[in-house]
Design a protein around this motif. Structure first.
Motif, short mmCIF file in Angstrom:
data_model
loop_
_atom_site.label_atom_id
_atom_site.label_comp_id
_atom_site.label_asym_id
_atom_site.label_seq_id
_atom_site.Cartn_x
_atom_site.Cartn_y
_atom_site.Cartn_z
N SER A 137 6.30 -2.13 -4.28
CA SER A 137 5.18 -3.07 -4.15
C SER A 137 3.84 -2.54 -4.64
CB SER A 137 5.05 -3.51 -2.69
OG SER A 137 4.76 -2.39 -1.88
N THR A 138 3.82 -1.39 -5.32
CA THR A 138 2.53 -0.88 -5.80
C THR A 138 2.56 -0.54 -7.29
OG1 THR A 138 3.09 1.36 -5.04
CG2 THR A 138 1.74 -0.01 -3.55
N ASN A 155 -4.08 2.71 0.11
CA ASN A 155 -3.60 2.07 -1.12
C ASN A 155 -3.58 0.54 -1.05
OD1 ASN A 155 -1.32 1.54 0.41
ND2 ASN A 155 0.11 2.38 -1.07
N SER A 169 -3.82 -0.98 -4.35
CA SER A 169 -2.59 -0.85 -5.15
C SER A 169 -1.69 -2.07 -4.96
CB SER A 169 -1.81 0.40 -4.74
OG SER A 169 -2.61 1.54 -4.82
N HIS A 170 -1.58 -2.53 -3.74
CA HIS A 170 -0.77 -3.71 -3.44
C HIS A 170 -1.38 -4.96 -4.07
CE1 HIS A 170 2.05 -1.82 -0.67
NE2 HIS A 170 1.02 -1.06 -0.27
N ALA A 217 -0.81 -4.86 -7.90
CA ALA A 217 0.60 -5.12 -8.24
C ALA A 217 0.96 -6.58 -8.03
CB ALA A 217 1.52 -4.22 -7.42
N ASN A 236 1.67 2.01 -12.71
CA ASN A 236 1.67 2.51 -11.34
C ASN A 236 0.25 2.41 -10.80
OD1 ASN A 236 2.53 3.82 -8.95
ND2 ASN A 236 1.68 5.75 -9.71
N ASP A 260 -0.39 2.93 -7.46
CA ASP A 260 -0.50 3.65 -6.19
C ASP A 260 -1.49 4.81 -6.30
OD1 ASP A 260 -0.02 4.18 -3.53
OD2 ASP A 260 2.14 4.28 -3.75
#
Length: 139
Positions: free
Chosen positions: A46-47, A87, A90-91, A94, A122, A124
């Motif tokens: 998920s990231t 993070n 990050s989610h 994504a 990526n 994350d």
């Protein structure tokens, strides 16, 4: 109909690292024996996400700048209240990009433009070994 499933392992650095996986996916298409059909590339997690870009330094930097503006790492994300892992951005990144991409396979090759590469990004805040599912279907 042929259906072949493969798993790629892709090492990625943190913070919007863009990795060109075109040749890895093309190798699986060739290995599958599919002449005409479809290849789906799916990031498991998920990231990170998958898309196509012109993989050159300027575009890669522009992508990073874009995501910094849209989902900055310094924003106070509600995700942090649950996990405290730093993070949340990050989610969000994504989820905007999405985890999958489908590309037509024609005459045993992916139908990509001259300057179009498949990339994994990526998002994350840590380096990750990403798992990418590749499924090739067709005749």
């Amino acid at each position: 109909m042929i259906v072949e499933n493969y798993t790629l392992r892709v090492d990625a650095e943190p913070q919007c690292h863009v990795v060109d996986i075109t040749s890895l996916v093309a190798e699986k298409v060739k290995q599958s024996g599919v002449r005409d059909g479809l290849v789906t590339v799916f990031n498991v997690g998920s990231t990170a996400g998958v898309t196509t870009v012109e993989f050159e330094p300027g575009c890669v930097k522009d992508l990073s700048d874009l995501f910094d503006r849209v989902a900055p790492p310094t924003h106070d994300y509600h995700h942090e209240q649950t996990w405290h892992d730093g993070n949340g951005y990050s989610h969000m990144r994504a989820s905007l990009l999405k985890p999958d991409l489908s590309v037509p396979v024609m005459d045993r090759a992916m139908r990509l433009g001259t300057w179009q590469q498949i990339v994994l990004i990526n998002f994350d805040n840590k380096a990750r070994r990403r798992t990418v599912a590749v499924q090739v279907l067709g005749v």
